[in-house]
Write a protein that holds these residues in place. Structure first.
Motif, PDB file in Angstrom:
ATOM      1  N   ILE A  83       3.409  -1.337   7.412  1.00 10.16           N
ATOM      2  CA  ILE A  83       4.166  -0.661   8.470  1.00 10.16           C
ATOM      3  C   ILE A  83       3.370   0.582   8.854  1.00 10.16           C
ATOM      4  O   ILE A  83       2.985   1.382   8.000  1.00 10.16           O
ATOM      5  N   ILE A  84       3.130   0.741  10.150  1.00  7.92           N
ATOM      6  CA  ILE A  84       2.321   1.853  10.645  1.00  7.92           C
ATOM      7  C   ILE A  84       3.138   3.150  10.656  1.00  7.92           C
ATOM      8  O   ILE A  84       4.250   3.170  11.183  1.00  7.92           O
ATOM      9  N   ARG A  85       2.561   4.204  10.086  1.00 11.42           N
ATOM     10  CA  ARG A  85       3.212   5.514  10.084  1.00 11.42           C
ATOM     11  C   ARG A  85       3.478   5.956  11.525  1.00 11.42           C
ATOM     12  O   ARG A  85       2.587   5.953  12.372  1.00 11.42           O
ATOM     13  N   GLY A  86       4.732   6.284  11.800  1.00  7.50           N
ATOM     14  CA  GLY A  86       5.120   6.754  13.119  1.00  7.50           C
ATOM     15  C   GLY A  86       5.280   5.656  14.150  1.00  7.50           C
ATOM     16  O   GLY A  86       5.663   5.929  15.287  1.00  7.50           O
ATOM     17  N   ARG A 132       4.923   5.934   1.261  1.00  9.08           N
ATOM     18  CA  ARG A 132       3.986   6.814   1.963  1.00  9.08           C
ATOM     19  C   ARG A 132       3.258   5.928   2.985  1.00  9.08           C
ATOM     20  O   ARG A 132       2.520   5.021   2.603  1.00  9.08           O
ATOM     21  N   PHE A 133       3.517   6.191   4.241  1.00  8.90           N
ATOM     22  CA  PHE A 133       2.991   5.345   5.308  1.00  8.90           C
ATOM     23  C   PHE A 133       1.613   5.809   5.751  1.00  8.90           C
ATOM     24  O   PHE A 133       1.256   6.972   5.605  1.00  8.90           O
ATOM     25  N   LEU A 185       0.822  -1.209   0.000  1.00  6.88           N
ATOM     26  CA  LEU A 185       0.000   0.000   0.000  1.00  6.88           C
ATOM     27  C   LEU A 185       0.858   1.263   0.000  1.00  6.88           C
ATOM     28  O   LEU A 185       0.545   2.234  -0.688  1.00  6.88           O
ATOM     29  N   CYS A 186       1.954   1.239   0.729  1.00  2.00           N
ATOM     30  CA  CYS A 186       2.808   2.424   0.874  1.00  2.00           C
ATOM     31  C   CYS A 186       3.524   2.804  -0.415  1.00  2.00           C
ATOM     32  O   CYS A 186       4.033   3.922  -0.536  1.00  2.00           O
ATOM     33  N   PHE A 187       3.581   1.903  -1.394  1.00  2.00           N
ATOM     34  CA  PHE A 187       4.273   2.183  -2.651  1.00  2.00           C
ATOM     35  C   PHE A 187       3.326   2.505  -3.804  1.00  2.00           C
ATOM     36  O   PHE A 187       3.774   2.783  -4.909  1.00  2.00           O
ATOM     37  N   LEU A 188       2.041   2.474  -3.560  1.00  2.00           N
ATOM     38  CA  LEU A 188       1.075   2.679  -4.642  1.00  2.00           C
ATOM     39  C   LEU A 188       0.865   4.161  -4.936  1.00  2.00           C
ATOM     40  O   LEU A 188       0.785   4.980  -4.027  1.00  2.00           O
ATOM     41  N   PHE A 197      14.506   1.714  -0.256  1.00  2.00           N
ATOM     42  CA  PHE A 197      13.157   1.332  -0.673  1.00  2.00           C
ATOM     43  C   PHE A 197      12.100   2.175   0.038  1.00  2.00           C
ATOM     44  O   PHE A 197      11.208   2.726  -0.582  1.00  2.00           O
ATOM     45  N   LEU A 198      12.209   2.235   1.349  1.00  2.00           N
ATOM     46  CA  LEU A 198      11.178   2.911   2.132  1.00  2.00           C
ATOM     47  C   LEU A 198      11.236   4.428   2.033  1.00  2.00           C
ATOM     48  O   LEU A 198      10.278   5.101   2.392  1.00  2.00           O
TER      49      LEU A 198
END
Length: 189
Positions: free
Chosen positions: A131-134, A155-156, A103-106, A150-151
């Motif tokens: 991975i949860i933002r924060g 977008r988290f 999801l974070c890379f879409l 990568f990370l």
């Protein structure tokens, strides 16, 4: 999201799972606890190098990166090149869909979730692990630089944001396992 980093550093991406085996196996075990029974219509979108699909028994994966797709194929996964926002899969043909740290890379998560809704059978399941933002893992990656190349492009999201996205795209959330900075949400069409 540009896929060039996954093409250029595919071996580095895959090696992370060996170098951080305890973290990987913990995530894999947690995902197993929320998975519905899998069958030959189960699929992983953003299968990467097949590190989750193969041990879970998922034999079909969608992957935009050619390099990662080849690694997944070596692990016994049939690969279809494609993007989550435009899935080359027939309507109502999948019983369950797994997304692990995808999801974070879409570019457009809502569009991707609508596409997944389209390909799922009635009452089919989506499992979204992220991975949860924060959260603890996110902070560790920022401080230690783990998976940084990568990370840094990711977008988290918070669990609440992902639940809202799922509801907005016609899913019903049935289970949430949110701890240690890693969240797994099971939802049904």
């Amino acid at each position: 999201m540009p896929q060039d980093v996954f093409e250029e550093y595919a071996k580095d991406y895959d090696r992370w799972f060996d170098e951080h085996r305890d973290v990987y196996l913990s995530e894999l075990a947690r995902i197993r606890t929320v998975l519905p029974p899998l069958d030959n219509r189960s699929i992983e979108v953003g299968v990467g190098s097949g590190r989750f699909a193969a041990p879970l028994g998922i034999t079909l994966g969608i992957e935009p990166s050619r390099a990662l797709g080849l690694m997944a194929r070596d692990r016994g996964i049939e690969i279809i090149r494609g993007r989550a926002e435009d899935l080359p899969i027939k309507e109502r043909s999948c019983s369950s869909v797994l997304l692990v740290t995808v999801l974070c890379f879409l570019d457009n998560p809502a569009l991707a979730l609508r596409e997944i809704h389209r390909i799922l059978i009635p009452d089919g399941f989506i499992i979204v692990a992220f991975i949860i933002r924060g959260g603890r893992i996110h902070q560790k990656y920022i401080l230690d630089g783990m998976k940084g190349k990568f990370l840094s492009r990711a977008r988290f999201y918070s669990p609440e944001e992902v639940v809202a996205l799922l509801k907005e795209t016609w899913f019903r959330v049935v289970r949430i396992d949110s701890r240690a900075g890693f969240c797994i949400i099971a939802a049904q069409k």
